[in-house]
Design a protein around this motif. Structure first.
Motif, short mmCIF file in Angstrom:
data_model
loop_
_atom_site.label_atom_id
_atom_site.label_comp_id
_atom_site.label_asym_id
_atom_site.label_seq_id
_atom_site.Cartn_x
_atom_site.Cartn_y
_atom_site.Cartn_z
N ALA A 12 0.82 -1.21 0.00
CA ALA A 12 0.00 0.00 0.00
C ALA A 12 0.85 1.26 0.00
O ALA A 12 0.46 2.29 -0.55
N GLY A 13 2.03 1.20 0.59
CA GLY A 13 2.92 2.36 0.64
C GLY A 13 3.85 2.48 -0.56
O GLY A 13 4.62 3.44 -0.65
N SER A 14 3.81 1.51 -1.47
CA SER A 14 4.67 1.56 -2.65
C SER A 14 4.17 2.62 -3.61
O SER A 14 3.03 3.08 -3.53
N ARG A 15 5.00 3.02 -4.56
CA ARG A 15 4.61 4.09 -5.48
C ARG A 15 5.40 3.96 -6.77
O ARG A 15 6.41 3.25 -6.86
N PHE A 16 4.91 4.67 -7.77
CA PHE A 16 5.59 4.75 -9.06
C PHE A 16 6.55 5.94 -9.05
O PHE A 16 6.19 7.03 -8.58
N VAL A 17 7.75 5.73 -9.56
CA VAL A 17 8.81 6.74 -9.52
C VAL A 17 9.44 6.84 -10.91
O VAL A 17 9.70 5.83 -11.56
N ILE A 18 9.68 8.05 -11.36
CA ILE A 18 10.38 8.29 -12.63
C ILE A 18 11.85 8.55 -12.32
O ILE A 18 12.18 9.40 -11.49
N SER A 19 12.73 7.81 -12.98
CA SER A 19 14.17 7.91 -12.71
C SER A 19 14.94 8.12 -14.01
O SER A 19 14.97 7.24 -14.87
N PRO A 146 13.05 15.43 -22.16
CA PRO A 146 11.73 16.04 -21.95
C PRO A 146 10.59 15.23 -22.56
O PRO A 146 9.55 15.05 -21.93
N HIS A 147 10.80 14.71 -23.78
CA HIS A 147 9.76 13.90 -24.41
C HIS A 147 9.59 12.57 -23.69
O HIS A 147 8.47 12.13 -23.42
N ARG A 148 10.70 11.92 -23.37
CA ARG A 148 10.61 10.64 -22.66
C ARG A 148 9.97 10.82 -21.29
O ARG A 148 9.19 9.97 -20.85
N GLN A 149 10.27 11.90 -20.63
CA GLN A 149 9.69 12.14 -19.31
C GLN A 149 8.18 12.27 -19.40
O GLN A 149 7.45 11.75 -18.54
N ARG A 150 7.68 12.94 -20.44
CA ARG A 150 6.22 13.03 -20.62
C ARG A 150 5.60 11.66 -20.84
O ARG A 150 4.52 11.36 -20.32
N ILE A 151 6.28 10.82 -21.60
CA ILE A 151 5.78 9.46 -21.84
C ILE A 151 5.73 8.68 -20.53
O ILE A 151 4.75 8.00 -20.23
N GLN A 153 5.56 9.89 -17.48
CA GLN A 153 4.52 10.45 -16.63
C GLN A 153 3.15 9.94 -17.06
O GLN A 153 2.29 9.64 -16.21
N ALA A 154 2.93 9.82 -18.37
CA ALA A 154 1.67 9.30 -18.87
C ALA A 154 1.46 7.85 -18.44
O ALA A 154 0.35 7.44 -18.08
N ASP A 155 2.53 7.06 -18.46
CA ASP A 155 2.42 5.68 -18.02
C ASP A 155 2.06 5.60 -16.54
O ASP A 155 1.23 4.78 -16.14
N VAL A 156 2.69 6.44 -15.74
CA VAL A 156 2.39 6.45 -14.31
C VAL A 156 0.93 6.80 -14.06
O VAL A 156 0.27 6.19 -13.20
N GLN A 270 -1.57 11.34 -21.57
CA GLN A 270 -1.01 10.27 -22.39
C GLN A 270 -1.17 10.59 -23.88
O GLN A 270 -0.26 10.36 -24.67
N LEU A 271 -2.32 11.12 -24.24
CA LEU A 271 -2.54 11.48 -25.64
C LEU A 271 -1.58 12.58 -26.08
O LEU A 271 -1.09 12.57 -27.22
N VAL A 272 -1.30 13.52 -25.21
CA VAL A 272 -0.31 14.55 -25.52
C VAL A 272 1.03 13.89 -25.80
O VAL A 272 1.75 14.23 -26.74
N ALA A 273 1.39 12.89 -24.96
CA ALA A 273 2.69 12.23 -25.11
C ALA A 273 2.78 11.44 -26.41
O ALA A 273 3.79 11.50 -27.12
N VAL A 274 1.72 10.70 -26.76
CA VAL A 274 1.82 9.82 -27.92
C VAL A 274 1.57 10.53 -29.24
O VAL A 274 2.05 10.09 -30.29
#
Length: 327
Positions: A12-19, A146-151, A153-156, A270-274
């Motif tokens: 329950a305390g786990s989370r998604f992280v962008i690295s 920047p582009h990959r980060q948006r992708i 974030q959309a996945d998260v 997500q649509l913005v990203a793809v």
């Protein structure tokens, strides 16, 4: 199979992280294997693989280090430390550089399944690894970040919505091949026959990367665990689904591109990203498609997801039907 024992509170305390570091290490593995999963990756490899190989040709020790550290079933631990939430690439790669040389050589014996060759019996392996990772970041990842980060974030957003709809089990089952919720507080993390690990009470993060066919697990002692997984393929290769000319003529190419990509539910971000379109443009296209009854929206937690209706599906499928006539 390898699995982790994890209690309800830890999950329950786990989370998604962008690295950014995870993205760099995944890119290094893609350069090492040179196997593209889709045309977008093939284009990236064509652009960066020659220079990468030329760099390793000038530095045979680092070339041997990469080959030894990225094993077939196990990656040397010091090469891929578990990501921390909010950590920059520079902060994570500094941890690689600061790794104990003796521990680094021990890690290599695991990834190699045998002794370290004499050429790698040296104390500068962490520094060499950090230098190579920095090279990959600066030349082959940061220009696209920047582009990959948006992708990512959309996945998260999509994964978080999935957790809200169906719980953690539904989200974990779709992260990557070999990962699934087994029940009884057990999370299968890969298909390899490794001893189970008790991680209850530790910090657990799930880390998306845009590189496909690649994923791994890592940990820091017994305090932090990470499961790195490829983000949804439709997000990773936004150019992989061309808009049929006839549909573009009917709706406009940009609006048709939105409809084409809604075979499965996606959020606005997500649509913005793809699609590569701006937020305002995507919003306008969605309003028109909603008014026409071609898409519908549903709420999942804090997210609003859009998908094609039966009418929208029929319209898209009609573009792929052969045209027939009477003689």
């Amino acid at each position: 199979m390898g699995w982790w024992q994890i209690n309800a509170d830890t999950l329950a305390g786990s989370r998604f992280v962008i690295s950014p570091f995870a993205e760099v290490f995944a890119s290094l593995r893609l350069l090492h294997g040179a196997r593209a999963a889709h045309p977008g990756e093939r284009g990236w490899l064509d652009a960066h693989l020659p220079a990468y190989r030329a760099r390793l040709a000038r530095d045979p020790v680092t070339a041997r280090l990469v080959g030894a550290g990225i094993g077939t079933e196990w990656t040397a631990d010091f090469l891929a430390p578990a990501p921390c939430d909010g950590e920059t690439f520079e902060q994570t790669v500094a941890r690689v550089r600061a790794a104990c040389p003796r521990a680094a050589r021990t890690d290599l014996t695991v990834s190699l399944r045998g002794p370290v060759p004499p050429v790698l019996d040296r104390d500068d392996l962490p520094a060499r690894a950090a230098d190579l990772l920095t090279y990959v970041w600066e030349t082959a990842v940061r220009p696209y970040w920047p582009h990959r980060q948006r992708i990512l974030q959309a996945d998260v957003v999509a994964r978080t919505a999935q957790v809200s709809r169906g719980g953690w089990a539904s989200a974990l089952d779709t992260l990557r091949p070999g990962t699934r919720w087994l029940g009884d507080n057990r999370l299968q993390v890969n298909a390899h026959e490794y001893p189970p690990r008790e991680i209850s009470g530790a910090e657990l993060v799930f880390v998306p990367i845009t590189v496909q066919r690649i994923g791994w697990v890592s940990w820091e002692g017994t305090d932090r665990y990470a499961l790195v997984y490829p983000c949804a393929g439709a997000l990773a290769d936004p150019g992989g689904r061309p808009v049929p000319a006839s549909l573009g003529a009917l709706l406009g190419t940009a609006r048709a591109g939105v409809l084409i990509r809604l075979a499965s539910p996606l959020s606005t971000s997500q649509l913005v990203a793809v699609t590569g379109q701006g937020l305002g443009s995507v919003g306008r296209h969605l309003r028109v498609l909603l008014d026409a009854g071609l898409v519908e929206k549903t709420r999942a937690g804090r997210s609003v997801l859009y998908a094609r209706t039966a009418a929208g599906q029929a319209l898209v499928e009609a573009q792929n039907r052969p045209v027939t006539g009477r003689s």
